[in-house]
Design a protein around this motif. Sequence first.
Motif, PDB file in Angstrom:
ATOM      1  N   ASP A  30      13.427  25.012 -14.793  1.00 56.10           N
ATOM      2  CA  ASP A  30      13.783  24.495 -16.114  1.00 56.10           C
ATOM      3  C   ASP A  30      13.359  25.407 -17.258  1.00 56.10           C
ATOM      4  OD1 ASP A  30      13.068  21.104 -15.045  1.00 56.10           O
ATOM      5  OD2 ASP A  30      14.934  22.269 -14.989  1.00 56.10           O
ATOM      6  N   ILE A  31      12.812  26.552 -16.921  1.00 53.08           N
ATOM      7  CA  ILE A  31      12.393  27.489 -17.960  1.00 53.08           C
ATOM      8  C   ILE A  31      13.618  28.189 -18.550  1.00 53.08           C
ATOM      9  CG2 ILE A  31      11.102  29.601 -18.424  1.00 53.08           C
ATOM     10  CD1 ILE A  31       9.450  27.040 -18.080  1.00 53.08           C
ATOM     11  N   ARG A  32      13.756  28.201 -19.854  1.00 58.46           N
ATOM     12  CA  ARG A  32      14.898  28.805 -20.524  1.00 58.46           C
ATOM     13  C   ARG A  32      14.533  30.097 -21.244  1.00 58.46           C
ATOM     14  NH1 ARG A  32      16.706  25.923 -17.477  1.00 58.46           N
ATOM     15  NH2 ARG A  32      17.940  24.022 -17.781  1.00 58.46           N
ATOM     16  N   SER A  33      13.306  30.216 -21.687  1.00 58.92           N
ATOM     17  CA  SER A  33      12.883  31.413 -22.414  1.00 58.92           C
ATOM     18  C   SER A  33      11.494  31.810 -21.941  1.00 58.92           C
ATOM     19  CB  SER A  33      12.817  31.157 -23.923  1.00 58.92           C
ATOM     20  OG  SER A  33      14.020  30.651 -24.408  1.00 58.92           O
ATOM     21  N   MET A  34      11.270  33.113 -21.884  1.00 59.31           N
ATOM     22  CA  MET A  34       9.940  33.612 -21.556  1.00 59.31           C
ATOM     23  C   MET A  34       9.596  34.751 -22.503  1.00 59.31           C
ATOM     24  SD  MET A  34       9.713  33.474 -17.405  1.00 59.31           S
ATOM     25  CE  MET A  34       7.913  33.496 -17.439  1.00 59.31           C
ATOM     26  N   ALA A  98       6.103  30.539 -21.419  1.00 59.39           N
ATOM     27  CA  ALA A  98       7.397  30.026 -20.984  1.00 59.39           C
ATOM     28  C   ALA A  98       7.759  28.764 -21.758  1.00 59.39           C
ATOM     29  CB  ALA A  98       7.368  29.732 -19.488  1.00 59.39           C
ATOM     30  N   SER A  99       9.061  28.636 -22.037  1.00 63.87           N
ATOM     31  CA  SER A  99       9.547  27.486 -22.798  1.00 63.87           C
ATOM     32  C   SER A  99      10.739  26.857 -22.094  1.00 63.87           C
ATOM     33  CB  SER A  99       9.941  27.927 -24.209  1.00 63.87           C
ATOM     34  OG  SER A  99      10.552  26.872 -24.905  1.00 63.87           O
ATOM     35  N   GLY A 100      10.880  25.555 -22.268  1.00 59.79           N
ATOM     36  CA  GLY A 100      12.000  24.851 -21.678  1.00 59.79           C
ATOM     37  C   GLY A 100      13.229  24.824 -22.564  1.00 59.79           C
TER      38      GLY A 100
END
Length: 128
Positions: A30-34, A98-100
């Motif tokens: 579910d991680i969209r951005s790192m 990490a961001s969702g």
Amino acid sequence: QVHLEESGGGLVQTGDSLKLVCRASADAADIRSMSWFRQVPGKDREFVATIITFMNFTHYADSVMDRFTISRDNGKNTLYLQMNNLKPEDTAVYYCAASGIYLYGGDVARKLDEYDYWGQGTRVTVSS
């Protein structure tokens, strides 16, 4: 709960290169951005670079533009930061985050509270 673990830091000389690695646990679907951030004692944590999962969107801080490259191997849940032409001012502890959500744009990617997960950091020291 996603676990992030950084590695690859060390002591190098000015002009040298290092490649940082951030390994995410298997439940990172579910991680969209790192992103990579860095911090020196007594200063705020500073944005370095971000990448949007499964897209070619990347954004860099001006201070590292054209020297650092962020990339991700989605199959391995691994984030990288290739750092070239290192300078003493790059000395810091580097953190993976990490961001969702999709953090399009530099302004939003710089906000610490947009990130759900953080690693423990890896230290980079650049001697002059």
